[in-house]
Every structure is written in structure tokens, then in C-alpha cells.
Design an enzyme around this catalytic site. Sequence first.
Site, PDB file in Angstrom:
ATOM      1  N   HIS A 159     -28.615  59.360  29.002  1.00 50.77           N
ATOM      2  CA  HIS A 159     -28.002  58.516  30.030  1.00 50.77           C
ATOM      3  C   HIS A 159     -26.544  58.918  30.164  1.00 50.77           C
ATOM      4  O   HIS A 159     -25.769  58.803  29.210  1.00 50.77           O
ATOM      5  CB  HIS A 159     -28.113  57.032  29.671  1.00 50.77           C
ATOM      6  N   CYS A 160     -26.175  59.413  31.337  1.00 49.56           N
ATOM      7  CA  CYS A 160     -24.813  59.895  31.562  1.00 49.56           C
ATOM      8  C   CYS A 160     -24.001  58.803  32.250  1.00 49.56           C
ATOM      9  O   CYS A 160     -24.282  58.453  33.407  1.00 49.56           O
ATOM     10  CB  CYS A 160     -24.842  61.159  32.425  1.00 49.56           C
ATOM     11  N   PRO A 161     -23.002  58.227  31.598  1.00 50.92           N
ATOM     12  CA  PRO A 161     -22.210  57.175  32.247  1.00 50.92           C
ATOM     13  C   PRO A 161     -21.363  57.689  33.397  1.00 50.92           C
ATOM     14  O   PRO A 161     -21.078  56.938  34.334  1.00 50.92           O
ATOM     15  CB  PRO A 161     -21.354  56.630  31.096  1.00 50.92           C
ATOM     16  N   GLY A 196     -23.584  57.856  36.086  1.00 48.32           N
ATOM     17  CA  GLY A 196     -24.044  56.491  36.315  1.00 48.32           C
ATOM     18  C   GLY A 196     -25.536  56.341  36.294  1.00 48.32           C
ATOM     19  O   GLY A 196     -26.039  55.261  36.633  1.00 48.32           O
ATOM     20  N   ASN A 197     -26.266  57.364  35.916  1.00 49.90           N
ATOM     21  CA  ASN A 197     -27.719  57.341  36.011  1.00 49.90           C
ATOM     22  C   ASN A 197     -28.312  58.050  34.795  1.00 49.90           C
ATOM     23  O   ASN A 197     -27.618  58.770  34.073  1.00 49.90           O
ATOM     24  CB  ASN A 197     -28.186  58.029  37.298  1.00 49.90           C
TER      25      ASN A 197
END
Length: 533
Positions: A318-320, A323-324
Site C-alpha cells: 500500500h503506497c501512501p 494513495g492506493n
Amino acid sequence: YSTFFPNSSMKSSMRNENDSNMKQIMEEGTIDSKLADLSVKERTDFESTSNNADEDLLLETSKLLQHRDNEKIEDDEEEEGNNRISVQEYFFPEVNPTIQRYYRFTASPTSPFAALHKRPGSIDAGGVTGLLRRSAVLPSHGTDRSGDWILVSVGGRSGWARKGRTMTTGGFVMARQFQGTEGWMGNHIFLLNGRIMLGSDAPLFFFTNSLLVCGVLLYLFIFLPKLEDPSWLMTVHQNFVITVTLFVISMSTLWISATTDPGILPAVSTPIKPTVPTDGTIGGPLGYRYCSTCNIFRPPRSKHCNSCNVCVSKFDHHCPWVGNCIGERNHRFFFMFLIGISVLTIITSMSSLQILLQAYRKTAVVEDPLTPIIPSSIHNITTSHSIPFMHVDTQTYVERLWASVLSMPMVMLFGCFTLLCAWSLTSLLIFHGMIISVAQTTNERVRNIYQYGRVQNTEDHGCFQNWKCAFCNERPRSLLPSDFTDIVVCDHSYPETLWKSESSASISESGELRAMQRLEEEEEVNEEDEEQE
């Protein structure tokens, strides 16, 4: 399902036929067969409730169903083009015929949350299974004998909720129609009325956009004009064109990665547990694993994302900043984004360093070596007007370097920032290139699944073939609708049925139920270990 819900096949067919067929099926006495098991008084109350249904509600529902049927051909043509299911099919799936109605809960200052109870009746009876802390539309699977309580589900978590007469008085109100975004149970954020779905970290995604846009604008219109020709590798004009090209590539791939379905596996909202798969191993690092939140057996290499609250197929991470989640359907676009942004930060860092070197060559001092003379317009002074270093015996390299930094502090700060970004992004790019070469995911790499050959990676077919599969193979079809703008119409032409508590208590054999509980406990332990890692 037919074992515990004999009428489910009838309800499934009623959703796909027109109103006349629905009435014909109801006139055949299928509803009366279920009333035979009830007492005379209960049967009389139930029949009176069904016969005294609101005619205006039925008429409006009939119109909505007719409007849906009129648009069905157009929707089917659109869905055939992108091979995606419709919103109506998503919320009334054929694999889950237990859904009878949808009820809306509206959070308000007087009713900020709704409690889901283990048993219907008294609020204090049986305890609470969960709390709903936001406005939502939930599926119901039946009522109790009094008709005042409904059994609702959020994925694998079910509970009894009290019906409400109006949305302002609290409780759940029957939804005749609702938009697809209202029934979505993930933590995603929708834009343009449901046409675009972003992940749970949408604020950080917009921060990434603003950081990228502001940085490129500063570089192009403030720092790049200070660069003199000839440059090291390219002219100023070429630098401008390449920077704009890389910016367009980075922004486009960033938005594609953020708005593309990463491979979300739809949850099954029902009190009934799914059947155990027989086409693979159960449990373990590369086996089917039960997700109690989504109520599904997710396939190997998948994982439940706690940030987005969904299960993702071939979950990478999950890549902040995007955002997805990064999964099976958007990993290639994320890798292209890393390529574009890495090269962009490297070019801006090298250009900032070259501007500082130009200022270093043009810095001169007077008789007092501690008082440097900094030209007011260094970038307009050519090299021929600068004082050669050999003519200034009292000046040191450190003094000239400090004077050049003081002359352009913003360039120094910008160069250090882009250099730090280039270092981290390039390292991340190399890491993802490495895991693509060996056909692994970030989640598998962090957990050391394939370390020391304990588990064989069946997806590894060699470096060249792995890269070909990652970028040339056709992406799997998304299991979500193309957008959530459509209106879901609920069929109210047939009465709600009772949910039998004895059926819920015997939904599976004892051995299968014990295996399910064991898998749930194993899943919780594994999830805790993964979060700690």
C-alpha cells in the site's frame, strides 16, 4: 444456499424478470408454503402485513424497475465494451441470493452510530457484534418474527439492527434506491459523483501532486533560466523539453496508478460462511486463506489491506504517496511512474549542482578575504568577466564555496531536496526491478517467503519471461463496476422472509466449522506478524 433458503432461487429470478412474471410467481403459493410452518396468529399477522403494503411504494418501485429494464440494453452494450459488471449486479450478485433488501443508516448528532446485536429483541440481549460509525447502506437477509429487527451484514460481520421509521429518528430505513457509492464498504474516496475511486490515502495523493507540480514549476521558470549554455549533457532548451516530457509521464502514470483498480476482491456480505476451496492448499504462505472481514477465501498471493479495508489480488504493498494499493492490475503503471519521477529528480539535481558550480567560478573577493563580493546578477555575467582563481591568492576554496551558496540559497535547498528524492526513488526503482526479475511481490519479499528455498516460487519462469509477463501480459478483468454513478434499484414487490435462527446455527457441518475457526485464528496471528514486520 437452497438448503437453508428454499425461496432464494425464486427471488433471484424475480430480480431478472418484469413485474408481471413476479406477480405470477407470487400467486403460485410459494410464499404460502413458508407460512405453513407458522402459527395461525403469526400467519395472520404476516399475511396482513404483506397484503396491506403501501400501493404508492409498489407503484414507484414498479416504475423504477421498468426504467432500469429500459436502460438495461444500453448498460449491457457499455459493459460488453469494457467487460465489467454493472452496479446493479455488484450489489445483487448471483453468488449471494440471501440479500433481500438494502437499508440505509444516516449518522446524525443524535444517532452518531448504529449497534449490531447478536440477537433480535431487547437492546441488551445477547451483546453487540459491532458498531457502524458512518452513514451507509447495508444489505439485509431477513427479519425476525416481530418484523422490527433485520439481519444486516458488512462483509463477514453480521448482526441484528432495529428498523427505523425515519432517517432522523435513528435506526435503519428501507432504501428503495441508492447510489453505488453509498453501498461501498471500503475506505476509498470517490470523485466526480463516483466516476473516479481513489484509495484511503487520497489526501497524501493530492499532496504528492502538489509537490510534483510546484517543484517542476520552480525548476522551469526560476532555476533553469540561471543555467548557462553550454550545459554538461544538453542545452537549456533540451533540458526544458525533457523535463516537461518526464513531468507529463510522471503525472499520467501517477493518476493511472491511483485510479486503477489494483485487483480488489469483492466481499460477500452474508451470515453464511463460504465453502472451503478444494482446488488448492488451505493456509500457509501460498495457499487459500480465509478473510473474516470480507468473508471470502482469498487466493494465493493476495492480502487484506487494512488501510483500504479490502482484499487485493497479488498484493504488492500500500503506497501512501499514490494513495492506493499496488496490486496485480496497476503494478506496471506504478513501475513506470518510478522510472519517470526518478529520471526527473536526477536531472533537476544535476542542473542545480551545475548552477552552483557556475556561481562558484564567478565568485571573487577584495583585499579582505573574509568579505566576499557577490555579483548581483551572477547568471548574466559570462565566464570572461569573472575573476580567475589564480589572480586571487588570498581566497580559499571554502570561502568561494560559501560565497556561491550564499548567492543562491534557494538553488542549494532545491538541489538538496531533489537529490534526496532521487536517492530514495532510484533505490525503490531498483528494488522493484529486482522483485520483477524474480517474480515476487514486496509483501512476499518482506516476509521472506522464498528464503532458503523453503517454498518454491511457481511464478518464476526466468528473468526475461518474468519481465514479459509483468508488462506484456493482459491484465486480469476487474471485478468492480467501471464507475459507481449508477442508481441501484431495490425490488420491493415481494415481502421479506424470516431469518431462521436454527438455519444460521447449522450453516455447515461441525468439522468444516471447526476448520474455519482454526483458519480464522491462524489468519489473525499471521496478520499481526506481518504488521509487526
